[in-house]
Structure formats: C-alpha cells, structure tokens
Design a protein around this motif. Structure first.
Motif: not given
Lengths: 149, 149
Positions: B17-24, B56-64
């Motif tokens: 998602t655009p949000q996840r890309l931005a956070i990443a 928080y949710s996205t950071l979890d995904v990125l870490e995993q």
DNA sequence: TTTACTGCAAAGGGTTTGCATGAGG
DNA sequence: CCTCATGCAAACCCTTTGCAGTAAA
C-alpha cells in the motif's frame, strides 16, 4: 561480598537496606540476565511484602551506582551484572540470554579501535548476537514464553 | 527502488500500500535510527490521516520481512535499516544514534568466531557503544530530550 | 532526630488489539 | 469479489509517581 556492596552503595550516599541487598544479590549472583518479574519472584521469597516499585527503584540505584546495566528488549528489560566487555548470546526461541565464553578480547579491541577512530568517548557497551541456542536448534523447544527480540 | 521494495513485500505475501511504502522509505532512507514518533511525524506529511497503529503494524511487517531491525532502548524503540554487521554509537547526552564508520570487519570476525566456538547459530546482531559524541563532549549540549539508555 | 526508603495505590505512556470501513490483488 | 490493510478507539501492561508510615544513620 555484602560488605563491598554496602560500601559501594553508601559511597553514593545511598541508604543500605535489607531489601536492597537482596535485590542486588539477586542480580549480581545471576547469570541469566533476569527481568524485573524474575527478580521480584526470587526476592519475594525472602521479603513477601516487597512490591515491584521497590524493585524498580533499587535497580535504578544499582544502575546509577555502576553495578548493573539495563538491557532493554522488545517486551521487557533484563539486567546485566557483567559490565566487562563481552558478547551476549540471545536465543530468539526460548529467550535465554547468556554470556558468550569467547570474544572478550575482540570486544575490547573493537571498542578501542572505534573510540580512537571515531573520537567517541565510550562509557559502556552492549554486544548482542541473536540466534538459536544449541538446545533449541536440537528441537528441544523448551519454554518459548520468554522469547526475546 | 520502490520496485524492489514492493517485490520484496509481495514475496512475503504482504499487501503493498502507499502507506507501507512511505513508512518503509522513511526508515530505509534514514540514518538516524528514528523512533516510531519520528517516523510518524515524517510520514504524516504525506498521509495526514495515518495513525500510530498503522506505523506499528507496518514496522512489524518490515521487521518480519527482514528489512529492518527494532532496537529497544529504555524509553522507546528505534529502527535500524542497516542489517549488516556494524557498530552503533549511542550518545547518552543528546540521544543520537549513528553507525560507526569503523569496525565492520571486526564485528564480522567476532560473529564468526563466536558462532563457531559457542556453536550458536547467529541470525543478526546488535553492537552498541554508549558514550559521549564529539558535539556533546565539546559542551554543545543540544537537545537532551531524546537521551537514550 | 532527620532523612530517605518501603509499600500501597493510582497514574502515565508506549504499544497492542478489535472492529467497521475501504483498498489491493 | 475476497482478503487484508487502514483508521479510530479502547484496552493492555510495564513502568513511574505520590504519599503515609517506617527504618537507616
């Protein structure tokens, strides 16, 4: 043993109480890097009325006195009585944290190198290697309850 | 850049998602080891409606997904985009965390040595040196707000 | 006797969770 | 279309704080 400890605390203008000595010993005599809860459970056997507030307060005192080091993990903090340069082995399965038997000298050298080259006054260090301990690698999944970072 | 990132996420069955890309990007393009709050403030400029829960949710995904690493400190966690063996210099005055320019090879060697001698399968590592950065040592006490461990 | 620590309770704050809406594949 | 992510709010839980009684020096 307790003499040394008491002296070191008084030297910081800190009042020495039986509770503090018990908490200090629980951490200083440990090798498993206990959490606040674990310290609580151990000390409560001798001081059933002790509360977590006293544990937290005392751990702060011990850290500021340079006797222990807080190791924040994802869920909870653990407490490290070994302030000498060394490597911690953190099992991501069972959560165990143990000091490695090797690498002390390498950490010292690394510390000196970085301090010199980066012009950074290093006070203390934390070296964690995360992975799978022998027991867990062998399939002996024991207590995945405390799983750390 | 975003192509690679998106591919890597989809490869884990993770929806892009655009949000996840931005956070990443906010984490991967950073060198200051930002906290959740800092990531929030940076990403909110592009997504004003985003909440901390999404961060928080996205950071979890990125870490995993193996893209970033959480670095728990006493107060808050910070996030590390550099998973290669290296040394973090943590200033206890101003709270800055920067990657040291030296010692990469020494960390690699230490890791190999310990992995071999302790028979411990190491997945990743965290090497923090705590002390006083040049700026703070020079008396330029800047922002003692974020002071870490 | 003075100071500060203990124990209890309540508050604090970073992080997590549940659920309805909305977007990705 | 179906599944999963987002956003909002409430809950969680570790940690901190305030205060009255009590023990150290």
């Amino acid at each position: 043993m307790q003499q040394q400890l008491a002296a070191r605390l008084r030297q910081w203008g800190v009042r020495v109480t039986p509770q503090r000595l018990a908490i200090a010993e629980a951490v200083l005599n440990s090798s498993d890097h206990p959490s606040v809860q674990q310290i609580y459970e151990r000390v409560r056997q001798h001081f059933p009325s002790m509360t977590l507030a006293t544990i937290y307060s005392t751990l702060d005192v011990l850290e500021q006195s340079g006797l222990i080091q807080e190791l924040p993990f994802q869920k909870v903090s653990r407490y490290e009585p070994n302030l000498d340069p060394h490597v911690n082995l953190v099992c991501v399965q069972c959560g165990d944290v143990v000091d490695a038997q090797q690498g002390h000298q390498a950490v010292v050298r690394l510390k000196n190198q970085v301090a010199r080259d980066a012009n950074f006054e290093i006070g203390w260090q934390r070296v964690d290697f995360y992975g799978c301990c022998r027991r867990c690698a062998a399939g002996q999944a024991s207590q995945p309850a405390t799983a750390s970072q």
